[in-house]
Design a protein around this motif. Sequence first.
Motif, mmCIF file in Angstrom:
data_model
loop_
_atom_site.group_PDB
_atom_site.id
_atom_site.type_symbol
_atom_site.label_atom_id
_atom_site.label_comp_id
_atom_site.label_asym_id
_atom_site.label_seq_id
_atom_site.Cartn_x
_atom_site.Cartn_y
_atom_site.Cartn_z
ATOM 1 N N GLU A 1 37.503 154.291 -58.011
ATOM 2 C CA GLU A 1 38.625 153.871 -57.402
ATOM 3 C C GLU A 1 38.396 152.561 -56.509
ATOM 4 O O GLU A 1 39.094 151.493 -56.333
ATOM 5 C CB GLU A 1 39.440 154.736 -56.343
ATOM 6 C CG GLU A 1 39.965 155.792 -57.329
ATOM 7 C CD GLU A 1 40.619 156.893 -56.460
ATOM 8 O OE1 GLU A 1 40.809 156.612 -55.175
ATOM 9 O OE2 GLU A 1 41.295 157.653 -56.870
ATOM 10 N N HIS B 1 38.411 148.640 -57.913
ATOM 11 C CA HIS B 1 39.689 148.302 -58.194
ATOM 12 C C HIS B 1 40.149 146.920 -56.976
ATOM 13 O O HIS B 1 40.645 147.656 -55.960
ATOM 14 C CB HIS B 1 40.821 148.981 -58.333
ATOM 15 C CG HIS B 1 40.958 149.903 -59.706
ATOM 16 N ND1 HIS B 1 42.098 149.917 -60.511
ATOM 17 C CD2 HIS B 1 40.106 150.874 -60.198
ATOM 18 C CE1 HIS B 1 41.492 150.527 -61.692
ATOM 19 N NE2 HIS B 1 40.496 151.103 -61.437
ATOM 20 N N GLY C 1 41.948 145.188 -60.033
ATOM 21 C CA GLY C 1 41.671 145.990 -60.932
ATOM 22 C C GLY C 1 39.898 146.215 -61.020
ATOM 23 O O GLY C 1 39.270 145.290 -59.872
ATOM 24 N N ASP C 2 39.495 146.618 -62.047
ATOM 25 C CA ASP C 2 38.020 146.651 -62.145
ATOM 26 C C ASP C 2 37.380 145.490 -62.965
ATOM 27 O O ASP C 2 37.616 145.450 -64.296
ATOM 28 C CB ASP C 2 37.467 147.846 -62.831
ATOM 29 C CG ASP C 2 36.190 148.087 -63.013
ATOM 30 O OD1 ASP C 2 35.250 147.210 -62.574
ATOM 31 O OD2 ASP C 2 35.610 149.426 -63.130
ATOM 32 N N ILE D 1 37.366 145.328 -67.171
ATOM 33 C CA ILE D 1 38.304 144.310 -68.059
ATOM 34 C C ILE D 1 37.491 143.273 -68.667
ATOM 35 O O ILE D 1 38.040 143.048 -69.890
ATOM 36 C CB ILE D 1 39.238 143.576 -66.901
ATOM 37 C CG1 ILE D 1 40.233 144.792 -66.164
ATOM 38 C CG2 ILE D 1 40.242 142.633 -67.566
ATOM 39 C CD1 ILE D 1 40.938 145.361 -67.025
ATOM 40 N N ARG E 1 53.363 142.242 -62.934
ATOM 41 C CA ARG E 1 51.997 142.349 -63.697
ATOM 42 C C ARG E 1 51.861 141.252 -64.466
ATOM 43 O O ARG E 1 52.776 140.263 -64.604
ATOM 44 C CB ARG E 1 52.080 143.507 -64.561
ATOM 45 C CG ARG E 1 52.603 144.861 -63.857
ATOM 46 C CD ARG E 1 52.775 146.019 -64.597
ATOM 47 N NE ARG E 1 51.352 146.701 -65.125
ATOM 48 C CZ ARG E 1 50.601 147.315 -64.534
ATOM 49 N NH1 ARG E 1 50.926 147.796 -63.346
ATOM 50 N NH2 ARG E 1 49.322 147.800 -64.883
ATOM 51 N N ILE F 1 42.008 150.561 -69.705
ATOM 52 C CA ILE F 1 43.353 150.274 -69.605
ATOM 53 C C ILE F 1 44.233 151.111 -69.033
ATOM 54 O O ILE F 1 45.158 151.092 -68.417
ATOM 55 C CB ILE F 1 43.930 149.506 -71.007
ATOM 56 C CG1 ILE F 1 42.924 148.541 -71.553
ATOM 57 C CG2 ILE F 1 45.357 149.077 -70.643
ATOM 58 C CD1 ILE F 1 42.803 147.228 -70.294
ATOM 59 N N ARG G 1 43.540 153.719 -67.243
ATOM 60 C CA ARG G 1 43.091 153.670 -65.759
ATOM 61 C C ARG G 1 43.519 152.795 -64.958
ATOM 62 O O ARG G 1 43.796 152.862 -63.842
ATOM 63 C CB ARG G 1 41.553 153.709 -65.786
ATOM 64 C CG ARG G 1 40.650 154.407 -64.471
ATOM 65 C CD ARG G 1 39.269 154.386 -64.651
ATOM 66 N NE ARG G 1 38.803 153.141 -64.505
ATOM 67 C CZ ARG G 1 38.021 152.623 -65.116
ATOM 68 N NH1 ARG G 1 37.275 153.346 -66.338
ATOM 69 N NH2 ARG G 1 37.211 151.556 -64.942
ATOM 70 N N HIS G 2 43.919 151.758 -65.585
ATOM 71 C CA HIS G 2 44.538 150.454 -64.643
ATOM 72 C C HIS G 2 46.306 150.644 -64.736
ATOM 73 O O HIS G 2 46.767 149.682 -64.330
ATOM 74 C CB HIS G 2 44.187 149.292 -65.331
ATOM 75 C CG HIS G 2 42.909 148.691 -64.898
ATOM 76 N ND1 HIS G 2 41.585 149.275 -65.378
ATOM 77 C CD2 HIS G 2 42.400 147.770 -64.128
ATOM 78 C CE1 HIS G 2 40.490 148.846 -64.979
ATOM 79 N NE2 HIS G 2 41.158 147.742 -64.174
ATOM 80 N N LEU H 1 48.059 143.973 -66.440
ATOM 81 C CA LEU H 1 47.429 144.632 -65.133
ATOM 82 C C LEU H 1 48.273 144.126 -64.129
ATOM 83 O O LEU H 1 49.262 143.311 -64.051
ATOM 84 C CB LEU H 1 46.302 143.736 -65.173
ATOM 85 C CG LEU H 1 45.036 143.901 -66.042
ATOM 86 C CD1 LEU H 1 44.037 142.785 -65.895
ATOM 87 C CD2 LEU H 1 44.424 145.211 -66.041
#
Length: 440
Positions: A289, A292, A329-330, A334, A369, A414, A416-417, A437
């Motif tokens: 987490e 992110h 996000g990560d 990505i 987004r 994705i 996870r996002h 995202l």
Amino acid sequence: MKAATVSPYEEQLSDFRVTYSKAGAITTALLVLVGISLDFFSYPDRLTEFLLFRIGTALAIFLVFVVLYTNFGRTHVRALTMIWLSMPQLMIAWMIYLTDGSDSIYFVGLHLAMYAVGIILPITVFEGIGFGALTLVVYVIACAYNENGAGTDAKMYTNSIFILFSATASAVCTWFNEKARNRLFSLQHEVSLNNKKLKETNRTLAEVKGQLIQREKMAAIGTLSAGLLHELNNPVNYSLMAINMAMTLPTVKTDAMLKESLVDAKEGMDRIQNIVSDLKTFAYQKPGEDSHRPFLLENAVRSATRLAGFDLKGIKVSVDLPQDTHVLGDEPAIIGVLINLLSNAAHAVHGAKREQPDIGVRVESLEKRLKVSVRDNGQGIATDVLSRVFEPFFTTREVGSGLGLGLSMSYSIIQRHGSTLEVHSEPGAWTEFTFDLART
């Protein structure tokens, strides 16, 4: 009116009934015809008459047998089964009426039919009791109306009691058979559920194993790359400093060829520096987490395009970005997703051998987004394959060209996002992957 739902047990039991009713009907029809041998020895004077009775009964049973193959027969299998079961009993009762009444040997045939029904056919207890009651009634009527009369014939009463015994035994057998079928279905249903659970568990384990393999691989690459990139970055910086110093010398201003060479060298070193920077971002992944964080999607797209540069050779890559591409996000993950999508798109485009190979990366602003799409004009994806592209270890490439984990891993990332990696395609024309995202 709401249609009645059919339970799996009822559906399976219907199959049993149809199958056994067919087998029982054709067997009974044959036995009815074979019974002419009994007529030959018991009542030779009525041989022709009884032969006609038997042929008529067998044909009637065979007609029901044919109807059982239709949808009507399947729907009304229980009623049709009771109809053809009654036919031999009625025929035997008629023969008893025509011959010796309570003294007729055909009385045995009524018992055999009841035992066979109770042991073999999948009828209910109430149907078994009804069959036994019908047998008793037609027997009593046949004896009562026999030309010799029944009166106080003790033998008729004795035989009737035996019929009651046989009917009771048949009903008990039917009850146990019904209970056994229920138990059998429960076990089959339980085994089926366990098999589904095992398949789902195996699929999940295969997916987790594939992800662990990929993560371990990426972790190993990251550890190795960290040291290499650090060592590579130092000489790159030294070289850039030397080039910048050389470009300040007076000689450079008067020598056009030297100046052009230094500019080319500087551009090359800048490119190496960008690649090193991209690899650092991609190699130093920290899943979880905490990873992110806000980042510029534009930079992630640029990094992925550069890192997939080898696969993208000879392909026009167009990038359409809005002014603000800040997302949450990560970033390394990505970038990995974009590299995978670009690499797959390049593979599809090269396979299609287009005159103007093209891959378009488009980022659109939604309310809260940013929607990302990667579209190519490659071979497209066949309809029967489209639903399987995200399965672990599924790949359309040649053996050794990939594990089939790229899109599966990308799908998980994705997810996870808080989004879904979707695919749309027209076979032979184009393929497009999309996800979105959260904006910061």
